[in-house]
Design an enzyme around this catalytic site. Structure first.
Site, PDB file in Angstrom:
ATOM      1  CB  SER A 152     -17.484  -5.526 -17.409  1.00 23.60           C
ATOM      2  OG  SER A 152     -18.142  -5.965 -16.245  1.00 23.60           O
ATOM      3  CE1 TYR A 165     -22.118  -3.429 -18.991  1.00 19.49           C
ATOM      4  CE2 TYR A 165     -21.317  -5.077 -17.436  1.00 19.49           C
ATOM      5  CZ  TYR A 165     -21.276  -3.799 -17.963  1.00 19.49           C
ATOM      6  OH  TYR A 165     -20.385  -2.899 -17.451  1.00 19.49           O
ATOM      7  CE  LYS A 169     -18.883  -2.889 -20.691  1.00 24.82           C
ATOM      8  NZ  LYS A 169     -18.401  -1.697 -21.423  1.00 24.82           N
TER       9      LYS A 169
END
Length: 302
Positions: A152, A165, A169
């Site tokens: 991401s 996150y 990622k």
């Protein structure tokens, strides 16, 4: 020459909706047999039912394709191994793994509960590692494999409220770097996709007209290229709204300062030279950084 997946078997995790669903449908449409995995939980990872995965399977079958549903949580290695075995039992091989499953537990780091940090890392990073580990011996045995990680822009470049996150990622890129090196001799190519797409996970982040431009379908071509026989390896492809880019982790030329007592002061004074990007490179492995540094040290001694 079309991008064709006839005779190939693919596993797509988190494929009950959003981007994963589009991945599964596209692979099936181009001839792949697809195992559609989805825990069927909420965006934050709570709950679970196989109905989301089954709905996608029904869609693929209605269009004349072959598919199976699976409700394993990627955090459960035994369940992941059983999922891979399900594909092997049905179709005799696994050629493609798309690690797409993920959850969000967004909060600023100051307010974030560490259990929410751990769970997000568990799903994204350990989930991808579990799936890679389970397919790896099969891919080695058949001398063929294509693995797509889902990274991401948050992992690559950061985003407020997404420390958990982002960490998970970018960790997938680190996993990709080593697996692509280790898989090379067995024709296992490993890449990462950084999608910008309007899905259940991002619908609250973008205004309506932007959501329409960022349909998950527009990311799919990048996945198809990375999952195909002709795929590169060790590539981070970014995709969104019909645009495609590559992200690189580069190394600058840097400077040699030796090991004298005043090196901290010299480094502080010349930091701009160290970070100067002209002539930067993308090392082919982590060892290349060390080789470069040893080379400069030996040259300075000569």
């Amino acid at each position: 020459m079309g991008i064709d997946f006839q005779g190939r078997v693919a596993i797509v995790t988190g494929a009950g909706g959003g981007l994963g669903r589009q991945h599964a449908l596209a692979l099936a449409k181009r001839g792949a047999k697809v195992l559609v995995n989805d825990l069927g939980g909420a965006v934050d990872g709570s709950g679970g039912t196989v109905t989301a995965a089954q709905a996608v399977v029904d869609e693929i079958r209605a269009a004349g394709g072959e598919a199976l549903a699976n409700g394993a949580s990627v955090t459960d290695f035994a369940a992941v191994e059983a999922m891979v075995q399900q594909a092997i039992d049905a179709w005799g091989r696994v050629d493609i793994l798309v690690n797409n499953a993920g959850i969000l537990r967004d909060k600023s780091f100051a307010k974030m509960d560490m259990a929410d940090f751990r769970l997000v890392v568990d799903v994204h990073l350990m989930g991808a590692a579990h799936c890679c580990k389970a397919v790896w011996p099969h891919m080695v045995a058949q001398q063929y494999g294509r693995i797509v990680m889902t990274t991401s822009s948050t992992g690559l470049y950061g985003n407020f409220g997404q420390a958990n996150y982002g960490a998970a990622k970018l960790a997938q890129v680190g996993l990709m770097q080593t697996l692509s090196i280790e898989g090379a001799k067995n024709n296992i190519r490993v890449n990462a996709l950084a999608p910008t797409a309007a899905t259940r996970m991002t619908e609250d982040l973008f205004p309506k007209d932007m959501l329409d431009a960022l349909r998950p379908e527009s990311v799919v071509p990048a996945m198809l290229v990375l999952a195909h026989e002709s795929a590169p390896t060790r590539t981070v492809l970014c995709a969104g709204g019909g645009s495609f880019e590559a992200a690189h982790i580069t190394l600058t030329q840097g400077i040699h300062l030796g090991t004298g007592a005043d090196v901290p002061e010299q480094l502080a004074a010349r930091l701009a030279e160290v970070t100067e990007r002209a002539g930067e490179q993308v090392p082919q492995s982590g060892a290349a950084q060390g080789t470069s540094e040893i080379g400069k040290a030996m040259a300075a001694r000569a």
